[in-house]
Design a protein around this motif. Sequence first.
Motif, mmCIF file in Angstrom:
data_model
loop_
_atom_site.group_PDB
_atom_site.id
_atom_site.type_symbol
_atom_site.label_atom_id
_atom_site.label_comp_id
_atom_site.label_asym_id
_atom_site.label_seq_id
_atom_site.Cartn_x
_atom_site.Cartn_y
_atom_site.Cartn_z
ATOM 1 N N VAL A 281 30.371 105.961 69.826
ATOM 2 C CA VAL A 281 29.702 106.203 71.109
ATOM 3 C C VAL A 281 30.725 106.732 72.111
ATOM 4 C CG1 VAL A 281 27.992 104.367 70.707
ATOM 5 C CG2 VAL A 281 30.060 103.849 71.992
ATOM 6 N N PRO A 282 30.237 107.493 73.123
ATOM 7 C CA PRO A 282 31.181 108.001 74.118
ATOM 8 C C PRO A 282 31.801 106.836 74.901
ATOM 9 C CG PRO A 282 29.004 109.014 74.366
ATOM 10 C CD PRO A 282 28.851 107.897 73.385
ATOM 11 N N THR A 283 33.075 106.959 75.195
ATOM 12 C CA THR A 283 33.754 105.951 76.028
ATOM 13 C C THR A 283 33.485 106.268 77.487
ATOM 14 O OG1 THR A 283 35.443 105.356 74.429
ATOM 15 C CG2 THR A 283 36.094 105.204 76.727
ATOM 16 N N LEU A 284 33.327 105.224 78.292
ATOM 17 C CA LEU A 284 33.025 105.415 79.716
ATOM 18 C C LEU A 284 34.271 105.160 80.574
ATOM 19 C CD1 LEU A 284 29.683 103.382 79.776
ATOM 20 C CD2 LEU A 284 29.944 105.874 79.612
ATOM 21 N N LEU A 285 34.341 105.857 81.703
ATOM 22 C CA LEU A 285 35.437 105.637 82.650
ATOM 23 C C LEU A 285 35.441 104.159 83.065
ATOM 24 C CD1 LEU A 285 37.703 106.819 84.406
ATOM 25 C CD2 LEU A 285 35.979 107.298 86.150
ATOM 26 N N TYR A 286 36.604 103.564 83.071
ATOM 27 C CA TYR A 286 36.762 102.127 83.345
ATOM 28 C C TYR A 286 35.856 101.295 82.432
ATOM 29 C CZ TYR A 286 39.249 103.669 87.521
ATOM 30 O OH TYR A 286 40.141 104.264 88.378
ATOM 31 N N ASN A 287 35.615 101.814 81.238
ATOM 32 C CA ASN A 287 34.786 101.111 80.247
ATOM 33 C C ASN A 287 33.410 100.733 80.813
ATOM 34 O OD1 ASN A 287 34.416 100.118 77.645
ATOM 35 N ND2 ASN A 287 35.298 98.115 78.107
ATOM 36 N N GLY A 288 32.937 101.521 81.770
ATOM 37 C CA GLY A 288 31.616 101.268 82.357
ATOM 38 C C GLY A 288 31.661 100.389 83.610
ATOM 39 N N TYR A 289 32.853 99.953 84.024
ATOM 40 C CA TYR A 289 32.955 99.050 85.179
ATOM 41 C C TYR A 289 33.465 99.778 86.429
ATOM 42 C CZ TYR A 289 32.251 95.428 81.664
ATOM 43 O OH TYR A 289 31.732 94.660 80.653
ATOM 44 N N HIS A 290 33.145 101.053 86.524
ATOM 45 C CA HIS A 290 33.583 101.909 87.627
ATOM 46 C C HIS A 290 33.254 101.291 88.988
ATOM 47 C CE1 HIS A 290 33.371 105.381 90.343
ATOM 48 N NE2 HIS A 290 34.287 105.918 89.566
ATOM 49 N N GLU A 291 32.016 100.832 89.098
ATOM 50 C CA GLU A 291 31.527 100.305 90.375
ATOM 51 C C GLU A 291 32.392 99.145 90.896
ATOM 52 O OE1 GLU A 291 27.343 99.384 90.060
ATOM 53 O OE2 GLU A 291 27.579 98.005 91.757
ATOM 54 N N GLN A 292 32.820 98.283 89.997
ATOM 55 C CA GLN A 292 33.587 97.102 90.429
ATOM 56 C C GLN A 292 35.068 97.405 90.666
ATOM 57 O OE1 GLN A 292 31.516 97.159 87.784
ATOM 58 N NE2 GLN A 292 30.367 95.257 87.603
ATOM 59 N N VAL A 293 35.638 98.396 89.941
ATOM 60 C CA VAL A 293 37.111 98.500 89.992
ATOM 61 C C VAL A 293 37.685 99.816 90.503
ATOM 62 C CG1 VAL A 293 37.409 96.805 88.134
ATOM 63 C CG2 VAL A 293 37.325 99.246 87.575
#
Length: 329
Positions: free
Chosen positions: A301-313
């Motif tokens: 699967v595609p990897t997400l920026l900040y592993n998907g935790y962009h909003e928090q960090v």
Amino acid sequence: MLIKTIHNWELPEASATPEDVFWNRRQILQGMGLGAATIGAGALGISDAFGAADPTLDLYPAKRNETYKLDRPITAEKLNLEYNNFYEFGSTKRIAEAAQALPIRPWEIKIDGMVEKEFTIGIDELIRKIGIEERLYRHRCVEAWSMTVPWSGFAMSKLVDLAQPTSAAKFIRMETFHNPEIAPGQKPPLFSWSNKLPWPYVEGVSMAEARNELSFLVTGAYGKPVAKQMGAPLRLALPWKYGFKSIKSIVRFSFTDKQPVSFWETILPNEYGFYANVNPAVNHPRWSQASERVLGTNERVPTLLYNGYHEQVAKLYVNLGLPPHVLYR
Ligand code: MTE
């Protein structure tokens, strides 16, 4: 962690290494006493057997904090118990049995450095003082595999509050136990030509990262005390960073004004940095970080920026003015 042949020593991982190189490497490591542990039936139900004797067992399963949701199913517990990176016990993923040698009670944790008053606290007192909750987190290894784990534990900010750092403290340096008697990986190498590894395992975070809501100190997983191979009795979970930042079996938190140099940064400074935030656009020098293999299904699967935790960090890094090779490696 994936290491190529450099400095006369190496730590292998088959998934990102050509197989012939991998097996050749494993022979070298076995010579150094770092080969695969044999997994017996006993090690596969470890957390159950261990949990029966754990003084904090009555706290599990902890109430789930529903703020933290997953976009994929939880990884099967058995898989997580059998597929681990814990170099103190060997350089393969099959270290579960070897890790059972780690004595986890009594377990003292030292809080020192730039704090109002240095102190040492036993793990059971610490857990009962702060209390625990359950969170579902993604876990993305720098080797490009991923899991989803139901961790139990407490926000790292609560430990920071307990420590009472002075205003001079800018970072927290963490250390794993050091006991070559029980951890074969920490024994000096057999061959004089191989370099000594910089034990104990060290990791670090900035104070702002430590206080971020996601930074989580883990005491349990899958509704019971965490298994030894997963980092008992206390490990870190930083879900927006590559897994090597999530140090296992911690014995010391030192508050400091100097950016800590981690175990992997000491060994391979061009490959592993201090921040190590997940970013699909910044490749590891030897492989792509654009996608990941989901353990269990083996789906890519595609990897997400900040592993998907962009909003928090993401906010932690906007004003640092650091280039991508510093923030994302
Ligand atoms: N902590 C210590 N002390 N020793 C290690 O070798 N490996 C790191 C991290 N913490 C490691 C460690 C790496 S590379 C990863 S990916 C995660 O632990 C693996 O955690 P898991 O085995 O629970 O999946």
